[in-house]
Motif scaffolding. Structure first.
Motif, PDB file in Angstrom:
ATOM      1  N   ARG A 200       0.817  -1.215   0.000  1.00 12.05           N
ATOM      2  CA  ARG A 200       0.000   0.000   0.000  1.00 12.05           C
ATOM      3  C   ARG A 200       0.850   1.264   0.000  1.00 12.05           C
ATOM      4  O   ARG A 200       0.334   2.367  -0.185  1.00 12.05           O
ATOM      5  CB  ARG A 200      -0.920   0.010   1.220  1.00 12.05           C
ATOM      6  CG  ARG A 200      -0.230   0.064   2.569  1.00 12.05           C
ATOM      7  CD  ARG A 200      -1.235  -0.050   3.698  1.00 12.05           C
ATOM      8  NE  ARG A 200      -0.633   0.042   5.015  1.00 12.05           N
ATOM      9  CZ  ARG A 200      -0.453   1.183   5.665  1.00 12.05           C
ATOM     10  NH1 ARG A 200      -0.827   2.327   5.100  1.00 12.05           N
ATOM     11  NH2 ARG A 200       0.116   1.200   6.867  1.00 12.05           N
ATOM     12  N   ARG A 201       2.184   1.110   0.219  1.00 10.81           N
ATOM     13  CA  ARG A 201       3.076   2.255   0.169  1.00 10.81           C
ATOM     14  C   ARG A 201       3.611   2.518  -1.238  1.00 10.81           C
ATOM     15  O   ARG A 201       4.372   3.460  -1.441  1.00 10.81           O
ATOM     16  CB  ARG A 201       4.270   2.015   1.104  1.00 10.81           C
ATOM     17  CG  ARG A 201       3.900   1.968   2.583  1.00 10.81           C
ATOM     18  CD  ARG A 201       3.461   3.323   3.074  1.00 10.81           C
ATOM     19  NE  ARG A 201       3.164   3.324   4.494  1.00 10.81           N
ATOM     20  CZ  ARG A 201       2.690   4.368   5.144  1.00 10.81           C
ATOM     21  NH1 ARG A 201       2.472   5.494   4.478  1.00 10.81           N
ATOM     22  NH2 ARG A 201       2.428   4.294   6.431  1.00 10.81           N
ATOM     23  N   VAL A 202       3.246   1.697  -2.203  1.00  9.30           N
ATOM     24  CA  VAL A 202       3.748   1.871  -3.575  1.00  9.30           C
ATOM     25  C   VAL A 202       3.173   3.157  -4.168  1.00  9.30           C
ATOM     26  O   VAL A 202       1.955   3.399  -4.105  1.00  9.30           O
ATOM     27  CB  VAL A 202       3.382   0.657  -4.441  1.00  9.30           C
ATOM     28  CG1 VAL A 202       3.782   0.902  -5.892  1.00  9.30           C
ATOM     29  CG2 VAL A 202       4.058  -0.600  -3.903  1.00  9.30           C
ATOM     30  N   ASP A 203       4.036   3.993  -4.687  1.00 11.24           N
ATOM     31  CA  ASP A 203       3.625   5.218  -5.377  1.00 11.24           C
ATOM     32  C   ASP A 203       3.578   4.910  -6.868  1.00 11.24           C
ATOM     33  O   ASP A 203       4.602   4.850  -7.557  1.00 11.24           O
ATOM     34  CB  ASP A 203       4.622   6.340  -5.082  1.00 11.24           C
ATOM     35  CG  ASP A 203       4.112   7.693  -5.550  1.00 11.24           C
ATOM     36  OD1 ASP A 203       3.388   7.751  -6.564  1.00 11.24           O
ATOM     37  OD2 ASP A 203       4.427   8.704  -4.881  1.00 11.24           O
ATOM     38  N   TRP A 204       2.375   4.690  -7.389  1.00  9.75           N
ATOM     39  CA  TRP A 204       2.235   4.245  -8.770  1.00  9.75           C
ATOM     40  C   TRP A 204       2.587   5.339  -9.759  1.00  9.75           C
ATOM     41  O   TRP A 204       3.036   5.048 -10.864  1.00  9.75           O
ATOM     42  CB  TRP A 204       0.810   3.737  -9.005  1.00  9.75           C
ATOM     43  CG  TRP A 204       0.485   2.524  -8.187  1.00  9.75           C
ATOM     44  CD1 TRP A 204      -0.311   2.450  -7.106  1.00  9.75           C
ATOM     45  CD2 TRP A 204       0.985   1.211  -8.410  1.00  9.75           C
ATOM     46  NE1 TRP A 204      -0.351   1.177  -6.607  1.00  9.75           N
ATOM     47  CE2 TRP A 204       0.443   0.381  -7.401  1.00  9.75           C
ATOM     48  CE3 TRP A 204       1.859   0.636  -9.359  1.00  9.75           C
ATOM     49  CZ2 TRP A 204       0.712  -0.976  -7.305  1.00  9.75           C
ATOM     50  CZ3 TRP A 204       2.135  -0.710  -9.263  1.00  9.75           C
ATOM     51  CH2 TRP A 204       1.572  -1.507  -8.240  1.00  9.75           C
ATOM     52  N   ARG A 205       2.421   6.578  -9.408  1.00 10.40           N
ATOM     53  CA  ARG A 205       2.777   7.656 -10.336  1.00 10.40           C
ATOM     54  C   ARG A 205       4.285   7.703 -10.531  1.00 10.40           C
ATOM     55  O   ARG A 205       4.770   7.814 -11.667  1.00 10.40           O
ATOM     56  CB  ARG A 205       2.271   8.991  -9.801  1.00 10.40           C
ATOM     57  CG  ARG A 205       0.750   9.120  -9.807  1.00 10.40           C
ATOM     58  CD  ARG A 205       0.342  10.522  -9.388  1.00 10.40           C
ATOM     59  NE  ARG A 205      -1.105  10.673  -9.424  1.00 10.40           N
ATOM     60  CZ  ARG A 205      -1.748  11.800  -9.126  1.00 10.40           C
ATOM     61  NH1 ARG A 205      -1.023  12.866  -8.748  1.00 10.40           N
ATOM     62  NH2 ARG A 205      -3.062  11.866  -9.182  1.00 10.40           N
ATOM     63  N   VAL A 206       5.025   7.627  -9.448  1.00 15.30           N
ATOM     64  CA  VAL A 206       6.481   7.631  -9.578  1.00 15.30           C
ATOM     65  C   VAL A 206       6.960   6.361 -10.281  1.00 15.30           C
ATOM     66  O   VAL A 206       7.888   6.398 -11.101  1.00 15.30           O
ATOM     67  CB  VAL A 206       7.130   7.759  -8.182  1.00 15.30           C
ATOM     68  CG1 VAL A 206       8.646   7.671  -8.277  1.00 15.30           C
ATOM     69  CG2 VAL A 206       6.714   9.069  -7.524  1.00 15.30           C
ATOM     70  N   THR A 207       6.307   5.236  -9.964  1.00 18.08           N
ATOM     71  CA  THR A 207       6.694   3.986 -10.624  1.00 18.08           C
ATOM     72  C   THR A 207       6.448   4.061 -12.122  1.00 18.08           C
ATOM     73  O   THR A 207       7.291   3.630 -12.937  1.00 18.08           O
ATOM     74  CB  THR A 207       5.902   2.822 -10.007  1.00 18.08           C
ATOM     75  OG1 THR A 207       6.206   2.726  -8.609  1.00 18.08           O
ATOM     76  CG2 THR A 207       6.270   1.509 -10.677  1.00 18.08           C
ATOM     77  N   ALA A 208       5.322   4.620 -12.543  1.00 22.82           N
ATOM     78  CA  ALA A 208       5.022   4.732 -13.972  1.00 22.82           C
ATOM     79  C   ALA A 208       5.984   5.676 -14.673  1.00 22.82           C
ATOM     80  O   ALA A 208       6.300   5.477 -15.861  1.00 22.82           O
ATOM     81  CB  ALA A 208       3.582   5.202 -14.154  1.00 22.82           C
ATOM     82  N   ARG A 209       6.467   6.678 -13.939  1.00 28.08           N
ATOM     83  CA  ARG A 209       7.377   7.636 -14.563  1.00 28.08           C
ATOM     84  C   ARG A 209       8.796   7.087 -14.647  1.00 28.08           C
ATOM     85  O   ARG A 209       9.508   7.300 -15.630  1.00 28.08           O
ATOM     86  CB  ARG A 209       7.352   8.939 -13.777  1.00 28.08           C
ATOM     87  CG  ARG A 209       8.194  10.052 -14.418  1.00 28.08           C
ATOM     88  CD  ARG A 209       7.983  11.402 -13.745  1.00 28.08           C
ATOM     89  NE  ARG A 209       8.322  11.394 -12.326  1.00 28.08           N
ATOM     90  CZ  ARG A 209       7.453  11.407 -11.335  1.00 28.08           C
ATOM     91  NH1 ARG A 209       6.143  11.424 -11.618  1.00 28.08           N
ATOM     92  NH2 ARG A 209       7.857  11.389 -10.088  1.00 28.08           N
ATOM     93  N   ARG A 210       9.223   6.367 -13.614  1.00 29.52           N
ATOM     94  CA  ARG A 210      10.602   5.898 -13.582  1.00 29.52           C
ATOM     95  C   ARG A 210      10.764   4.493 -14.176  1.00 29.52           C
ATOM     96  O   ARG A 210      11.846   4.170 -14.680  1.00 29.52           O
ATOM     97  CB  ARG A 210      11.127   5.900 -12.145  1.00 29.52           C
ATOM     98  CG  ARG A 210      11.230   7.277 -11.536  1.00 29.52           C
ATOM     99  CD  ARG A 210      11.898   7.213 -10.169  1.00 29.52           C
ATOM    100  NE  ARG A 210      12.057   8.533  -9.582  1.00 29.52           N
ATOM    101  CZ  ARG A 210      12.638   8.766  -8.412  1.00 29.52           C
ATOM    102  NH1 ARG A 210      13.164   7.742  -7.728  1.00 29.52           N
ATOM    103  NH2 ARG A 210      12.729   9.987  -7.942  1.00 29.52           N
ATOM    104  N   ALA A 211       9.755   3.665 -14.069  1.00 29.02           N
ATOM    105  CA  ALA A 211       9.838   2.289 -14.595  1.00 29.02           C
ATOM    106  C   ALA A 211       8.533   1.967 -15.309  1.00 29.02           C
ATOM    107  O   ALA A 211       7.660   1.289 -14.749  1.00 29.02           O
ATOM    108  CB  ALA A 211      10.112   1.301 -13.468  1.00 29.02           C
TER     109      ALA A 211
END
Length: 429
Positions: A200-211
């Motif tokens: 639940r701590r996953v930041d999907w926006r940052v993940t989509a931008r970086r990976a």
């Protein structure tokens, strides 16, 4: 045991005058003069025969209401036999006559007594005595033995705003952000997902931008919440008023002037309430008495313990010289409440700062009254003030933060709290 009820001077004088008129009228053959003297003579003898035989009693008891800082409520219980028409009750406090009141009792009567005071700690409420008045005021009782009562007045508190915090917080819970990662505080950083992180701590926006291919996940990490440990250090060796002429101890300070120890009690109680209200832990120690300190704790009961310990603290003779400052919990915020008229409190504050504690030197010396002083007394006060100013300036040079309690302390504390926000790892509530 019956109390003697001596005749009053007015009653004795009226009987003497009546007897003189009666004898003069009989010797001179003037019936009108004899009649004039018969009335006061008969009335005086009648009232004297009706004088009471029982005692008048008085007792000073505590009121059933909740005590309020600044005023003391008590009850004066007066007892008298039914044949006593009135009782004169006198009240004194601190050697001063507060007043007298004539009351009708008829058995037992409870009189409310309200005393207003600016002092705190153990003090005398009042001294009360009573004197019964017989029928026709022809006789009065011997005054009762004075009765007195003492009570403990808790220090009043004032609302404070932002407060400075120690550079290192402790504990796994609290109301302040610490430097270590955890939960509950503000954003610390965004970090690649590692074993132990929660989904639940996953930041999907940052993940989509970086990976974009989702080969690596990024989680938001927060600062953990922690609590502050605060130790209040009271310097009870000095209890001086605003009049320097009373510092020698021969004359007590005026009852309407709060002393330095009164200011110190109120300041320590206010700081304790502010920190405990935020869930921090607060302890209490005394430089003037060698006894076991009150360990840091939290909650409403800890505030009650601190206020009561402050109220019963008072100077106890010549204190022993300390070779070193008392030991305190590591990483604590230390607040020293003192007049700094000598070096001992300043040396202890400097030692605590050298050990890594954040130290607040709270000056509780009252505003001095010097207009009535002579030239020699003014020079002495000036020399003492210069030495004290040098002592406080030396503390400031040693990174001890000085706060004057008589000059808007909430503003000074808020300024120190805002300055702490710019330092890494420190914060303010």
């Amino acid at each position: 045991m019956s109390t003697r009820w001596p005749r009053t001077r007015a009653a004795a004088g009226s009987v003497a005058v009546g007897a003189l008129l009666l004898v003069s009228g009989a010797l001179t053959g003037r019936a009108d003069v004899a009649v004039l003297g018969a009335a006061p003579l008969v009335a005086g003898v009648w009232d004297w025969r009706r004088r009471p035989a029982a005692d008048v009693s008085v007792r000073l008891a505590a009121s059933s209401g909740v005590p309020t800082p600044g005023q003391i409520e008590s009850v004066v219980e007066v007892g008298a036999p039914d044949d006593v028409p009135g009782v004169l009750v006198g009240v004194r406090r601190g050697g001063r006559e507060l007043g007298e009141v004539l009351v009708a009792v008829r058995g037992t009567r409870r009189l409310p007594l309200l005393v207003r005071t600016v002092r705190t700690g153990l003090q005398e409420v009042a001294t009360v005595d009573a004197q019964g008045i017989g029928a026709g005021a022809a006789s009065v009782s011997v005054p009762t033995r004075p009765v007195a009562r003492e009570t403990v007045v808790l220090p009043a508190r004032r609302a404070l705003g932002a407060l400075p915090l120690p550079p290192r917080l402790r504990g796994l819970t609290g109301a302040h952000e610490s430097r270590r990662p955890g939960e509950g505080g503000g954003l610390r950083d965004v970090h690649p997902f590692t074993p132990g992180d929660r989904l639940r701590r996953v930041d999907w926006r940052v993940t989509a931008r970086r990976a974009p291919d989702l080969r690596e996940l990024y989680v938001r990490r927060e600062h953990a919440l922690a609590e502050a440990v605060v130790v209040l250090v009271l310097d009870s060796r000095d209890d001086v008023g605003p009049d320097p002429l009373t510092w020698r101890g021969s004359n007590p300070p005026r009852a309407q002037d709060p002393t330095s120890l009164d200011l110190a009690r109120g300041a320590a109680a206010s700081v304790a309430e502010a920190f405990l209200g935020q869930g921090d832990r607060v302890g209490l120690d005394d430089l003037g008495v060698r006894r076991r300190p009150l360990p840091p704790g939290g909650g409403r009961r800890q505030l009650d313990r601190i206020r009561h310990a402050l109220a019963v603290t008072q100077p106890q003779g010549e204190p022993a010289v300390r070779l070193r400052a008392p030991r305190l919990p590591s990483g604590a915020l230390v607040a020293v409440f003192s007049t700094f008229l000598d070096d001992e409190a300043a040396l202890a504050a400097a030692q605590w700062r050298h050990l890594g504690h954040r130290v607040l030197a709270v000056d509780v010396l009252p505003t001095l009254h010097v207009r009535h002083l002579g030239d020699r007394e003014r020079i002495a006060v000036r020399l003492i003030s210069l030495a004290r100013e040098d002592r406080l300036a030396d503390l400031a040079d040693r990174d001890v933060e000085v706060v004057t309690w008589r000059d808007a302390p909430e503003v000074a504390l808020a300024t120190l709290a805002r300055g702490a926000r710019r330092r890494a790892g420190a914060g303010a509530r």
